[in-house]
Motif scaffolding. Structure first.
Motif, short mmCIF file in Angstrom:
data_model
loop_
_atom_site.label_atom_id
_atom_site.label_comp_id
_atom_site.label_asym_id
_atom_site.label_seq_id
_atom_site.Cartn_x
_atom_site.Cartn_y
_atom_site.Cartn_z
N ALA A 1 0.81 -0.98 0.03
CA ALA A 1 -0.28 0.20 0.10
C ALA A 1 0.69 0.93 -0.01
O ALA A 1 0.65 1.83 -1.15
N ARG A 2 2.22 0.99 0.71
CA ARG A 2 3.04 2.23 1.00
C ARG A 2 3.45 2.24 -0.98
O ARG A 2 3.74 3.34 -1.15
N LYS A 3 3.82 1.45 -1.30
CA LYS A 3 4.83 1.43 -2.26
C LYS A 3 3.65 1.97 -3.55
O LYS A 3 4.19 2.70 -4.35
N LEU A 4 2.57 1.48 -3.19
CA LEU A 4 1.58 1.72 -4.58
C LEU A 4 0.91 3.33 -4.29
O LEU A 4 0.11 3.26 -5.15
N ASP A 5 1.05 4.13 -2.83
CA ASP A 5 0.20 5.13 -2.42
C ASP A 5 -1.13 4.65 -2.71
O ASP A 5 -1.90 5.41 -3.05
N VAL A 6 -1.25 4.26 -2.34
CA VAL A 6 -2.92 3.42 -2.31
C VAL A 6 -3.41 2.86 -0.51
O VAL A 6 -2.67 2.46 -0.11
N ALA A 7 -4.89 2.84 -0.21
CA ALA A 7 -5.10 2.70 0.95
C ALA A 7 -5.42 1.44 1.30
O ALA A 7 -5.16 1.12 0.12
N PRO A 8 -4.47 0.89 2.39
CA PRO A 8 -5.05 -0.70 2.40
C PRO A 8 -5.70 -0.93 1.85
O PRO A 8 -6.56 -2.62 2.57
N THR B 1 -14.23 -5.05 -10.48
CA THR B 1 -15.15 -3.90 -9.20
C THR B 1 -14.59 -3.65 -8.80
O THR B 1 -14.78 -2.85 -7.48
N CYS B 2 -12.68 -3.08 -8.88
CA CYS B 2 -12.37 -3.19 -8.02
C CYS B 2 -12.45 -1.57 -7.06
O CYS B 2 -11.96 -0.49 -6.65
N ARG B 3 -13.35 -0.65 -8.25
CA ARG B 3 -13.07 0.77 -7.72
C ARG B 3 -14.20 0.93 -6.93
O ARG B 3 -14.52 1.33 -6.05
N TRP B 4 -15.25 -0.53 -7.08
CA TRP B 4 -15.97 -0.73 -6.06
C TRP B 4 -15.43 -0.58 -4.24
O TRP B 4 -16.17 -0.80 -3.10
N LEU B 5 -14.10 -1.12 -4.07
CA LEU B 5 -13.31 -1.39 -2.86
C LEU B 5 -13.76 -0.10 -2.43
O LEU B 5 -12.95 1.17 -2.71
N PRO B 6 -13.67 0.28 -1.18
CA PRO B 6 -13.89 1.66 0.11
C PRO B 6 -12.51 1.74 -0.25
O PRO B 6 -10.84 0.77 0.39
N GLU B 7 -12.26 3.20 0.10
CA GLU B 7 -10.54 3.84 0.86
C GLU B 7 -10.81 4.62 1.67
O GLU B 7 -10.51 5.94 1.45
N ARG B 8 -10.70 3.73 2.65
CA ARG B 8 -10.33 4.17 4.19
C ARG B 8 -8.96 4.19 4.75
O ARG B 8 -8.23 4.07 4.01
N ARG B 9 -8.82 5.39 5.51
CA ARG B 9 -7.88 5.83 6.15
C ARG B 9 -7.20 4.69 6.50
O ARG B 9 -8.04 4.23 7.24
N SER B 10 -6.30 4.76 6.85
CA SER B 10 -5.47 3.67 7.76
C SER B 10 -5.57 3.70 9.30
O SER B 10 -5.29 4.85 9.26
N PRO B 11 -5.90 2.85 9.84
CA PRO B 11 -5.91 3.60 11.25
C PRO B 11 -4.17 4.14 11.66
O PRO B 11 -4.39 4.71 12.67
#
Length: 601
Positions: A137-144, A207-217
């Motif tokens: 996630a850190r490497k790809l700059d996406v939310a876990p 449907t990966c765009r349906w996956l939520p983008e939540r802030r990592s705790p």
């Protein structure tokens, strides 16, 4: 002898049957509405069935000696051998790697994870690969959160590729062998399971765009100076030579003391009985604004050295993140109102909810499921994590060891087990027991490591589920429900299969799938037999339906394991899990019908 065993009360069911139905309904309600452990609920249920005479002593204890329970337990030992010889470490390093695009990351992650899940514990895989996905996630700059859900769905779909992939499969195979005297091949479910996996992965990629983008705790705790502050004790402070407890400097309004140093030396042992001296450095964690009131109330001064990392506080301690489990007894309570800190030598530093730190005294926050807690913990032991496992899930699990010379041995043992059972040279029970003994004999793991790798709670739940299924069959409930299914959908095999599987699919979103399998196995078996068909294909379809636990975080252990680390909400699972559940179940039924002709008997 049962109570009124021969008395038919209603709908062709006797007293014992209605007692069993009442106990099953109560059991499901308790599991849904309370935090009582599943294994405890199961054991109490079978205890009541024995007490009222529905089951005799031999039937009550039958689940604990069942081959299913033995196979599941010794498979934990086999997994320990693979883990502690570094086989999984090698796979993580050489198979997973580090992708450069999110689109390729999904496939690169889901395919190997699903393949491993066909042979390994899905709970263990979820824990092991969670850390890998954080780095991705850190490497790809996406939310876990864009990676965790696809991983747990792939883990669960991969578990349907073999009979040892999940406890549900093992239960079905064992109950089928008991009922018919014929054993299922370990790869009997492979073709339908593989088709479900391909369709499921394709659905998740599309449907990966349906996956939520939540802030990592974890992001809520990145800056230590946001929740810690260092105060100094001046030489003329009136509290000098008092203990921290007497001076009111240990537990303070808004937070807690997490470190004390005398004369700029190494941190002292943290205790209420520690004496206060001039020049002491006191490090507090919690609500900074409230803690700073100590400047006036206790005549302290603020240090000009902000705390930036745990190493600056105490090298003997570290910060670890934990998440409140769904069934934790801490829900609705505060840490300050419990003895967790004192009993486990840990200190609560901060609390976050849905990726945002709660601006309040951490020890006074009323906890909710999924809350993220930051603890100061001893660095050289993780005893506290084991003690608190039923209440809190610590996210930074220990990595497996580096690959060693026994890695080849453990890999060969696992391969031999799969080949011999697949070719029916030995039974699944013999194969797993021999493999576990070989792991210990060749020192692929220690006895303690083997024992720690067995999920004893799961074994108790499994044993209870088997006994419960026996009670449903014995009292005639399964037979009457099978008649009901046939009267509703007729004797058409596809309609029978579809009706029972859809019911199992719905209930498994809310109740542990092993329990669902135990309840529906006798119903599916009786419906197939009464319609005049070989029951094996019907039971393979039931395996797929009972394993399709994707729609809620409480549906399966892997779902719960990523709920906190992913910062998910309950609705996130439903948004992508509901269509995935339906697609996988329908695909599985169709695949079973195509792969296994429905033969009349």
């Amino acid at each position: 002898m049962g109570l009124g065993n021969d008395t038919i009360l209603l709908w062709g069911l006797g007293t014992d049957a209605w007692i069993t139905i009442a106990i099953v309904i109560t059991m499901i309600g308790v599991m849904l509405l309370t935090k009582v452990r599943t294994d405890a609920v199961m054991l109490i249920a079978i205890g009541v069935l024995f007490a009222v005479g529905v089951l005799d002593a031999k039937e009550m204890c039958s689940g604990f000696s069942a081959g299913t329970v033995v196979v599941t337990g010794v498979l934990g030992v086999v997994m320990a051998g693979l883990r502690y010889t570094g086989v999984l470490q090698w796979i993580m390093k050489h198979v997973f790697g580090l992708p450069d695009r999110y689109s390729t990351a999904l496939l690169r992650m889901m395919v190997p994870v699903a393949a491993l899940s066909a042979f390994l514990s899905n709970t263990m895989l979820t824990m092991l690969f969670g850390n890998v996905l954080k780095r991705w996630a850190r490497k790809l700059d996406v939310a876990p959160s864009k990676l965790y859900l696809p991983m747990v769905y792939a883990v669960q779909m991969g578990g349907v590729l073999t009979l040892i992939g999940t406890s549900t499969n093992i239960v079905v195979a064992d109950m089928y062998e008991t009922a018919t005297g014929r054993a299922m091949n370990v790869f009997a479910i492979f073709v339908p399971g593989a088709l479900c996996l391909v369709v499921g992965i394709a659905f998740l990629v599309v449907t990966c765009r349906w996956l939520p983008e939540r802030r990592s705790p974890e992001e809520a705790f990145e800056a230590a100076n946001d929740y810690t502050v260092e105060l100094l004790v001046p030489s003329d402070n009136p509290n000098i030579l008092k203990t921290l407890g007497e001076a009111g400097l240990f537990h303070v309004k808004g937070g807690s003391l997490i470190a004390i140093s005398h004369f700029d030396h190494d941190p002292s042992v943290l205790s209420e009985d520690e004496f206060v001296m001039g020049g002491d450095r006191l490090v507090y964690a919690g609500q900074i604004d409230e803690i700073l009131e100590l400047k006036a109330s206790h005549r302290l001064v603020v240090s000009d050295h902000p705390v930036r990392s745990m190493n600056e506080i105490n090298r003997n301690y570290e910060l670890r993140i934990a998440f409140v489990n769904f069934y934790s007894k801490l829900i609705g309570k505060t840490i300050g109102g419990s003895t967790i800190e004192r009993d486990n030598n840990v200190i609560l530093v901060a609390v976050a909810r849905r990726g945002k730190r709660i601006e309040a005294s951490p020890r006074e926050v009323v906890l909710q499921a999924g809350d993220t807690l930051l603890f100061e913990c001893p660095r050289k032991t993780d005893t506290y994590a084991r003690n608190l496992a039923s209440q809190l899930q610590f996210s930074d699990f220990q990595e497996v060891v580096n690959i060693g010379p026994n890695a080849i041995v453990s890999s060969l043992i696992m391969t031999a087990m799969m080949v011999l059972t697949a070719l029916n040279v030995v039974s699944l029970l013999h194969g797993t027991v021999l493999a576990a003994l070989a792991m210990l004999l060749f020192r692929c793991c220690t006895i303690n490591q083997a024992m720690d790798s067995v999920s004893w709670r799961s074994l108790m739940s499994l044993a209870g589920s088997i006994v419960l299924g026996s009670a449903i069959a014995k009292t005639g409930i399964a037979q009457q429900m099978a008649f009901g299914v046939i009267s509703m959908v007729g004797t058409h095999p596809v309609m029978i299969m579809l009706g029972v599987c859809l019911a199992a699919m719905l209930i498994t979103q809310l109740v542990e799938n092993v329990a669902v399998t135990a309840m529906f196995f006798p119903i599916m078996y009786q419906a197939a037999v009464q319609a005049g068909y070989e029951p094996a294909p019907f039971l393979l379809a039931l395996m797929i339906a009972a394993n399709a636990s994707y729609s809620t975080p409480i549906a399966a252990s892997p779902n719960m394991l990523v709920y906190g680390p992913g910062g998910y909400r309950f609705s996130d699972y439903m948004r992508i899990g509901i269509p995935l559940t339906v697609i996988v179940t329908v695909t599985g039924i169709a695949a079973v019908i195509l792969a296994y002709p429905l033969v009349k008997i």
